[in-house]
Design a protein around this motif. Structure first.
Motif, PDB file in Angstrom:
ATOM      1  N   MET A  66       0.753  -1.173   0.130  1.00 12.59           N
ATOM      2  CA  MET A  66       0.223   0.018   0.105  1.00 12.59           C
ATOM      3  C   MET A  66       0.981   1.390  -0.014  1.00 12.59           C
ATOM      4  O   MET A  66       0.502   2.391  -0.390  1.00 12.59           O
ATOM      5  CB  MET A  66      -0.806  -0.040   1.373  1.00 12.59           C
ATOM      6  N   TYR A  67       2.095   1.141   0.505  1.00 14.53           N
ATOM      7  CA  TYR A  67       2.801   2.390   1.032  1.00 14.53           C
ATOM      8  C   TYR A  67       3.479   2.805  -0.606  1.00 14.53           C
ATOM      9  O   TYR A  67       3.312   3.876  -1.031  1.00 14.53           O
ATOM     10  CB  TYR A  67       4.057   2.046   1.685  1.00 14.53           C
ATOM     11  N   ALA A  68       3.703   1.563  -1.587  1.00 15.11           N
ATOM     12  CA  ALA A  68       4.311   1.659  -2.624  1.00 15.11           C
ATOM     13  C   ALA A  68       3.454   2.546  -3.552  1.00 15.11           C
ATOM     14  O   ALA A  68       3.653   3.318  -4.632  1.00 15.11           O
ATOM     15  CB  ALA A  68       4.647   0.457  -3.383  1.00 15.11           C
ATOM     16  N   GLN A  69       1.981   2.227  -3.274  1.00 16.87           N
ATOM     17  CA  GLN A  69       0.761   2.759  -4.191  1.00 16.87           C
ATOM     18  C   GLN A  69       0.790   4.190  -3.664  1.00 16.87           C
ATOM     19  O   GLN A  69       0.305   5.156  -4.758  1.00 16.87           O
ATOM     20  CB  GLN A  69      -0.504   1.984  -4.139  1.00 16.87           C
ATOM     21  N   GLU A  70       0.928   4.665  -2.568  1.00 14.22           N
ATOM     22  CA  GLU A  70       0.562   5.964  -2.002  1.00 14.22           C
ATOM     23  C   GLU A  70       1.667   6.691  -1.555  1.00 14.22           C
ATOM     24  O   GLU A  70       1.672   7.665  -0.896  1.00 14.22           O
ATOM     25  CB  GLU A  70      -0.320   5.444  -0.953  1.00 14.22           C
ATOM     26  N   LYS A  71       2.889   6.345  -1.778  1.00 13.35           N
ATOM     27  CA  LYS A  71       4.215   7.000  -1.431  1.00 13.35           C
ATOM     28  C   LYS A  71       4.266   8.512  -1.784  1.00 13.35           C
ATOM     29  O   LYS A  71       4.501   9.099  -0.593  1.00 13.35           O
ATOM     30  CB  LYS A  71       5.556   6.115  -2.030  1.00 13.35           C
ATOM     31  N   GLU A  72       3.846   8.953  -2.802  1.00 17.61           N
ATOM     32  CA  GLU A  72       4.045  10.110  -3.362  1.00 17.61           C
ATOM     33  C   GLU A  72       3.142  11.154  -2.151  1.00 17.61           C
ATOM     34  O   GLU A  72       3.902  12.176  -1.578  1.00 17.61           O
ATOM     35  CB  GLU A  72       3.918  10.568  -4.690  1.00 17.61           C
ATOM     36  N   GLY A  73       1.856  10.950  -1.979  1.00 15.05           N
ATOM     37  CA  GLY A  73       1.274  11.727  -1.333  1.00 15.05           C
ATOM     38  C   GLY A  73       1.374  11.389   0.457  1.00 15.05           C
ATOM     39  O   GLY A  73       1.310  12.447   0.955  1.00 15.05           O
ATOM     40  N   PHE A  74       2.028  10.388   0.465  1.00 12.21           N
ATOM     41  CA  PHE A  74       2.277  10.062   2.256  1.00 12.21           C
ATOM     42  C   PHE A  74       3.351  10.803   2.375  1.00 12.21           C
ATOM     43  O   PHE A  74       3.389  11.549   3.510  1.00 12.21           O
ATOM     44  CB  PHE A  74       2.601   8.606   2.441  1.00 12.21           C
ATOM     45  N   GLU A  75       4.459  11.006   1.483  1.00  9.69           N
ATOM     46  CA  GLU A  75       5.552  11.801   1.820  1.00  9.69           C
ATOM     47  C   GLU A  75       5.159  13.371   1.765  1.00  9.69           C
ATOM     48  O   GLU A  75       5.790  13.916   2.702  1.00  9.69           O
ATOM     49  CB  GLU A  75       6.845  11.593   0.875  1.00  9.69           C
ATOM     50  N   VAL A  76       4.190  13.722   0.826  1.00  9.58           N
ATOM     51  CA  VAL A  76       3.954  15.062   0.994  1.00  9.58           C
ATOM     52  C   VAL A  76       3.344  15.474   2.308  1.00  9.58           C
ATOM     53  O   VAL A  76       3.587  16.546   2.996  1.00  9.58           O
ATOM     54  CB  VAL A  76       3.218  15.677  -0.241  1.00  9.58           C
ATOM     55  N   LEU A  77       2.362  14.499   2.814  1.00  8.73           N
ATOM     56  CA  LEU A  77       1.509  14.888   4.038  1.00  8.73           C
ATOM     57  C   LEU A  77       2.737  14.856   5.137  1.00  8.73           C
ATOM     58  O   LEU A  77       2.326  15.414   6.141  1.00  8.73           O
ATOM     59  CB  LEU A  77       0.497  13.735   4.207  1.00  8.73           C
ATOM     60  N   SER A  78       3.414  13.821   4.980  1.00 15.00           N
ATOM     61  CA  SER A  78       4.455  13.905   6.286  1.00 15.00           C
ATOM     62  C   SER A  78       5.216  15.030   6.492  1.00 15.00           C
ATOM     63  O   SER A  78       5.613  15.518   7.616  1.00 15.00           O
ATOM     64  CB  SER A  78       5.569  12.802   5.897  1.00 15.00           C
ATOM     65  N   LYS A  79       5.610  15.578   5.435  1.00 11.84           N
ATOM     66  CA  LYS A  79       6.503  16.842   5.301  1.00 11.84           C
ATOM     67  C   LYS A  79       5.619  17.971   5.787  1.00 11.84           C
ATOM     68  O   LYS A  79       5.971  18.873   6.565  1.00 11.84           O
ATOM     69  CB  LYS A  79       6.973  17.396   3.815  1.00 11.84           C
ATOM     70  N   LEU A  80       4.406  18.298   5.494  1.00  2.67           N
ATOM     71  CA  LEU A  80       3.471  19.154   5.894  1.00  2.67           C
ATOM     72  C   LEU A  80       3.256  18.704   7.550  1.00  2.67           C
ATOM     73  O   LEU A  80       2.875  19.785   8.125  1.00  2.67           O
ATOM     74  CB  LEU A  80       2.249  19.030   5.233  1.00  2.67           C
ATOM     75  N   SER A  81       3.287  17.572   7.989  1.00  2.64           N
ATOM     76  CA  SER A  81       2.887  17.251   9.311  1.00  2.64           C
ATOM     77  C   SER A  81       4.251  17.881  10.155  1.00  2.64           C
ATOM     78  O   SER A  81       3.789  18.313  11.142  1.00  2.64           O
ATOM     79  CB  SER A  81       2.698  16.092   9.452  1.00  2.64           C
ATOM     80  N   GLU A  82       5.283  17.894   9.501  1.00  2.00           N
ATOM     81  CA  GLU A  82       6.391  18.365  10.190  1.00  2.00           C
ATOM     82  C   GLU A  82       6.495  19.696  10.259  1.00  2.00           C
ATOM     83  O   GLU A  82       6.868  20.437  11.497  1.00  2.00           O
ATOM     84  CB  GLU A  82       7.524  17.925   9.443  1.00  2.00           C
ATOM     85  N   GLU A  83       5.926  20.296   9.341  1.00  2.00           N
ATOM     86  CA  GLU A  83       5.563  21.887   9.136  1.00  2.00           C
ATOM     87  C   GLU A  83       4.787  22.464  10.380  1.00  2.00           C
ATOM     88  O   GLU A  83       4.915  23.340  11.154  1.00  2.00           O
ATOM     89  CB  GLU A  83       5.119  22.583   8.033  1.00  2.00           C
ATOM     90  N   ILE A  84       3.498  21.421  10.533  1.00  2.64           N
ATOM     91  CA  ILE A  84       2.424  21.813  11.469  1.00  2.64           C
ATOM     92  C   ILE A  84       3.343  21.775  12.988  1.00  2.64           C
ATOM     93  O   ILE A  84       3.013  22.571  13.730  1.00  2.64           O
ATOM     94  CB  ILE A  84       1.430  21.044  11.382  1.00  2.64           C
ATOM     95  N   ASP A  85       3.957  20.720  13.089  1.00  2.00           N
ATOM     96  CA  ASP A  85       4.601  20.479  14.277  1.00  2.00           C
ATOM     97  C   ASP A  85       5.572  21.560  14.978  1.00  2.00           C
ATOM     98  O   ASP A  85       5.702  22.246  15.946  1.00  2.00           O
ATOM     99  CB  ASP A  85       5.390  19.070  14.470  1.00  2.00           C
ATOM    100  N   ASP A  86       6.629  21.988  13.664  1.00  2.00           N
ATOM    101  CA  ASP A  86       7.398  23.183  13.820  1.00  2.00           C
ATOM    102  C   ASP A  86       6.299  24.413  14.378  1.00  2.00           C
ATOM    103  O   ASP A  86       6.820  25.077  15.093  1.00  2.00           O
ATOM    104  CB  ASP A  86       8.148  23.434  12.567  1.00  2.00           C
ATOM    105  N   LEU A  87       5.564  24.518  13.534  1.00  2.00           N
ATOM    106  CA  LEU A  87       4.332  25.807  13.932  1.00  2.00           C
ATOM    107  C   LEU A  87       3.954  25.690  15.364  1.00  2.00           C
ATOM    108  O   LEU A  87       3.879  26.739  16.056  1.00  2.00           O
ATOM    109  CB  LEU A  87       3.448  25.984  12.671  1.00  2.00           C
ATOM    110  N   HIS A  88       3.566  24.387  15.794  1.00  2.00           N
ATOM    111  CA  HIS A  88       3.074  24.295  17.135  1.00  2.00           C
ATOM    112  C   HIS A  88       4.144  24.745  18.204  1.00  2.00           C
ATOM    113  O   HIS A  88       3.903  25.214  18.943  1.00  2.00           O
ATOM    114  CB  HIS A  88       2.692  22.940  16.995  1.00  2.00           C
ATOM    115  N   ALA A  89       5.350  24.562  17.764  1.00  2.00           N
ATOM    116  CA  ALA A  89       6.508  24.653  18.901  1.00  2.00           C
ATOM    117  C   ALA A  89       6.713  26.164  19.000  1.00  2.00           C
ATOM    118  O   ALA A  89       7.040  26.544  19.610  1.00  2.00           O
ATOM    119  CB  ALA A  89       7.477  23.890  18.348  1.00  2.00           C
ATOM    120  N   LYS A  90       6.208  27.031  17.747  1.00  2.00           N
ATOM    121  CA  LYS A  90       6.542  28.296  17.789  1.00  2.00           C
ATOM    122  C   LYS A  90       5.225  29.061  18.130  1.00  2.00           C
ATOM    123  O   LYS A  90       5.239  30.129  18.231  1.00  2.00           O
ATOM    124  CB  LYS A  90       6.792  28.798  16.543  1.00  2.00           C
ATOM    125  N   LYS A  91       4.220  28.397  18.399  1.00  2.00           N
ATOM    126  CA  LYS A  91       2.961  28.837  18.563  1.00  2.00           C
ATOM    127  C   LYS A  91       2.908  30.326  19.800  1.00  2.00           C
ATOM    128  O   LYS A  91       2.279  31.279  19.558  1.00  2.00           O
ATOM    129  CB  LYS A  91       1.862  27.836  19.115  1.00  2.00           C
TER     130      LYS A  91
END
Length: 157
Positions: free
Chosen positions: A80-105
């Motif tokens: 399933m990861y092989a099929q959805e890798k591109e979208g998952f990786e983009v969402l993972s990077k955005l999740s990191e952005e959200i976590d970084d933003l939360h740390a600076k809230k």
């Protein structure tokens, strides 16, 4: 040291090396949940191997699956990861952005925080999930997480 009803497991693979104790009555799904918490790889994208066997029946207990104390488990990506890798990786990077933003809230002015959150939500909206319910659910959860930080939107209600 693990008691007689717990198992210490070591999970390696995909750049991770983690150890933790699990109860004998824990299921393979419980194991995948713990792995997900520590690696941020959702259970649907995990393929677990131990002693040359794959563990893909999530309702088996560790004892039923033959996973003993001190078993080394190999973590790999699922098909399933092989099929959805591109979208998952983009969402993972955005999740990191959200976590970084939360740390600076607390140190970011409210209006700037609101603008950053809007930008992230726009990026999330642009992610092509290609019809995947998994990716759609991940994107929806990230939007909720981002929006929950926006004090401006909470003040308007």
């Amino acid at each position: 040291m693990a008691s007689s009803n717990t198992r210490t497991l070591k999970v390696t693979g995909l750049g991770h090396s983690i150890s933790f104790d699990m109860e004998d009555t824990s299921t393979v799904a419980d194991l995948q949940t713990e792995i997900s918490k520590k690696t941020k790889i959702p259970a649907i994208y995990q393929r677990l191997l131990a002693r040359g066997k794959k563990f893909d029946i999530s309702n088996l207990t560790l004892a039923e699956a033959g996973i003993e104390h001190r078993t080394k488990i190999i973590l790999m990506h699922s098909a399933m990861y092989a099929q959805e890798k591109e979208g998952f990786e983009v969402l993972s990077k955005l999740s990191e952005e959200i976590d970084d933003l939360h740390a600076k809230k607390d140190s970011t002015p409210t209006n700037e925080m609101s603008e950053f959150i809007t930008r992230i939500c726009c990026k999330l909206d642009e992610v092509d999930v290609k019809g995947s319910e998994n990716l759609r659910a991940q994107r929806k959860e990230l939007i909720r997480k981002a929006e929950s930080m926006d004090t401006n939107s909470n003040d308007k209600s």
